[in-house]
Write a protein that holds these residues in place. Structure first.
Motif, PDB file in Angstrom:
ATOM      1  N   LEU A 109      39.218  48.687  54.065  1.00 50.85           N
ATOM      2  CA  LEU A 109      39.221  49.620  53.334  1.00 50.85           C
ATOM      3  C   LEU A 109      40.104  49.335  51.898  1.00 50.85           C
ATOM      4  N   PRO A 110      39.618  49.863  50.836  1.00 53.37           N
ATOM      5  CA  PRO A 110      40.214  49.558  49.678  1.00 53.37           C
ATOM      6  C   PRO A 110      41.836  49.823  49.668  1.00 53.37           C
ATOM      7  N   ASP A 111      42.452  48.909  49.226  1.00 53.06           N
ATOM      8  CA  ASP A 111      44.131  49.026  49.116  1.00 53.06           C
ATOM      9  C   ASP A 111      44.621  50.209  48.422  1.00 53.06           C
ATOM     10  N   PRO A 112      45.199  51.316  48.750  1.00 53.89           N
ATOM     11  CA  PRO A 112      45.417  52.517  48.288  1.00 53.89           C
ATOM     12  C   PRO A 112      46.838  52.044  47.418  1.00 53.89           C
ATOM     13  N   ARG A 113      47.564  51.225  47.548  1.00 51.70           N
ATOM     14  CA  ARG A 113      48.777  50.898  46.917  1.00 51.70           C
ATOM     15  C   ARG A 113      48.676  50.935  45.330  1.00 51.70           C
ATOM     16  N   PRO A 114      49.462  51.594  44.727  1.00 50.54           N
ATOM     17  CA  PRO A 114      49.456  51.531  43.059  1.00 50.54           C
ATOM     18  C   PRO A 114      49.605  50.455  42.530  1.00 50.54           C
ATOM     19  N   GLU A 115      50.410  49.518  43.024  1.00 56.00           N
ATOM     20  CA  GLU A 115      50.849  48.150  42.630  1.00 56.00           C
ATOM     21  C   GLU A 115      49.877  47.240  42.968  1.00 56.00           C
ATOM     22  N   ALA A 116      48.652  47.482  43.907  1.00 54.85           N
ATOM     23  CA  ALA A 116      47.626  46.545  44.232  1.00 54.85           C
ATOM     24  C   ALA A 116      46.428  46.677  42.731  1.00 54.85           C
ATOM     25  N   ALA A 117      46.640  47.761  42.232  1.00 58.48           N
ATOM     26  CA  ALA A 117      45.712  48.035  40.945  1.00 58.48           C
ATOM     27  C   ALA A 117      46.271  47.066  39.751  1.00 58.48           C
ATOM     28  N   LEU A 118      47.427  46.377  39.713  1.00 56.36           N
ATOM     29  CA  LEU A 118      48.016  45.784  38.804  1.00 56.36           C
ATOM     30  C   LEU A 118      47.516  44.173  38.824  1.00 56.36           C
ATOM     31  N   THR A 119      46.869  43.741  39.854  1.00 50.43           N
ATOM     32  CA  THR A 119      46.571  42.324  39.946  1.00 50.43           C
ATOM     33  C   THR A 119      45.044  42.331  40.566  1.00 50.43           C
ATOM     34  N   LYS A 120      44.389  41.313  40.248  1.00 50.46           N
ATOM     35  CA  LYS A 120      42.959  41.260  40.653  1.00 50.46           C
ATOM     36  C   LYS A 120      42.855  39.905  41.543  1.00 50.46           C
ATOM     37  N   ASP A 121      41.758  39.626  42.112  1.00 51.21           N
ATOM     38  CA  ASP A 121      41.309  38.435  42.677  1.00 51.21           C
ATOM     39  C   ASP A 121      40.022  37.997  42.217  1.00 51.21           C
ATOM     40  N   PHE A 122      39.889  36.759  41.758  1.00 51.00           N
ATOM     41  CA  PHE A 122      38.268  36.431  41.361  1.00 51.00           C
ATOM     42  C   PHE A 122      37.825  35.238  42.063  1.00 51.00           C
ATOM     43  N   LEU A 123      36.581  35.298  41.896  1.00 45.87           N
ATOM     44  CA  LEU A 123      35.752  34.155  42.479  1.00 45.87           C
ATOM     45  C   LEU A 123      35.020  33.520  41.191  1.00 45.87           C
ATOM     46  N   VAL A 124      35.468  32.280  40.945  1.00 44.78           N
ATOM     47  CA  VAL A 124      35.111  31.599  39.533  1.00 44.78           C
ATOM     48  C   VAL A 124      34.294  30.615  39.925  1.00 44.78           C
ATOM     49  N   THR A 125      32.919  30.316  39.279  1.00 43.72           N
ATOM     50  CA  THR A 125      32.126  29.190  39.409  1.00 43.72           C
ATOM     51  C   THR A 125      32.273  28.534  38.004  1.00 43.72           C
ATOM     52  N   VAL A 126      32.372  27.216  38.041  1.00 39.41           N
ATOM     53  CA  VAL A 126      32.559  26.373  36.901  1.00 39.41           C
ATOM     54  C   VAL A 126      31.416  25.128  37.174  1.00 39.41           C
ATOM     55  N   ALA A 127      30.843  24.920  35.989  1.00 41.03           N
ATOM     56  CA  ALA A 127      29.576  24.109  36.144  1.00 41.03           C
ATOM     57  C   ALA A 127      29.663  22.945  35.056  1.00 41.03           C
TER      58      ALA A 127
END
Length: 171
Positions: A109-127
């Protein structure tokens, strides 16, 4: 007539030391040019390559402005600069937590903690374009494989300690 006279000249005209110095200079020139000639042969087998990397915990007011599709970023492979490479795709990854259910299973389930909204994770593709060898693709003079340590650096960011999670050749 002697081949070498009393002054060390060959046939009385050219000094043996001059010949030795000319040979050393010739060997240095060959030693400098030979690696660049063999490097030119590698570039005959160039194929496009895509590299996926996960960037965790990007803390920014607006992380989507840092990495934009189509922009260029500096790529550093095993602490060796490669140069600029194109960002092909940026996908935000959901931040989930495992929640135990009454029947004993787990549900993400989505993380309900308010501090979780301050950071993001990304999948980046470089070519980019890689030289193909029998041991795999080379970006610059560095092998690029799953698990290779890389860094992405731009004008306002420096993501280090990243690891390649996928490499696609000819994509």
């Amino acid at each position: 007539m002697a081949i070498v006279d009393s002054k060390g000249r060959l046939f009385g005209k050219v000094s043996i030391l001059d010949i030795g110095a000319a040979l050393v200079i010739l060997l240095v020139i060959v030693g400098v040019l030979l690696p660049s000639l063999t490097g030119a042969q590698l570039s005959s087998n160039v194929k496009p390559v895509e590299v996926d990397v996960v960037i965790r915990s990007v803390g920014s007011q607006d992380p989507k402005t840092l990495l934009k599709e189509g922009d260029k970023t500096s790529l550093i492979i095993r602490n060796q600069p490669f140069g600029d490479i194109k960002i092909k795709a940026v996908k935000e990854l959901p931040r989930n937590v495992a929640v135990p259910q009454p029947n004993g299973t787990l549900k993400a389930l989505p993380d309900p903690r308010p501090e979780a909204a301050l950071t993001k994770d990304f999948l980046v593709t470089v070519a980019g374009d890689a030289n193909m060898t029998k041991n795999g693709p080379l970006l610059g003079n560095n092998k690029i494989k799953t698990g290779t340590k890389i860094e992405l650096e731009g004008f306002t960011y420096d993501f280090s300690d990243l690891y390649v999670i996928d490499v696609r050749v000819g994509a």
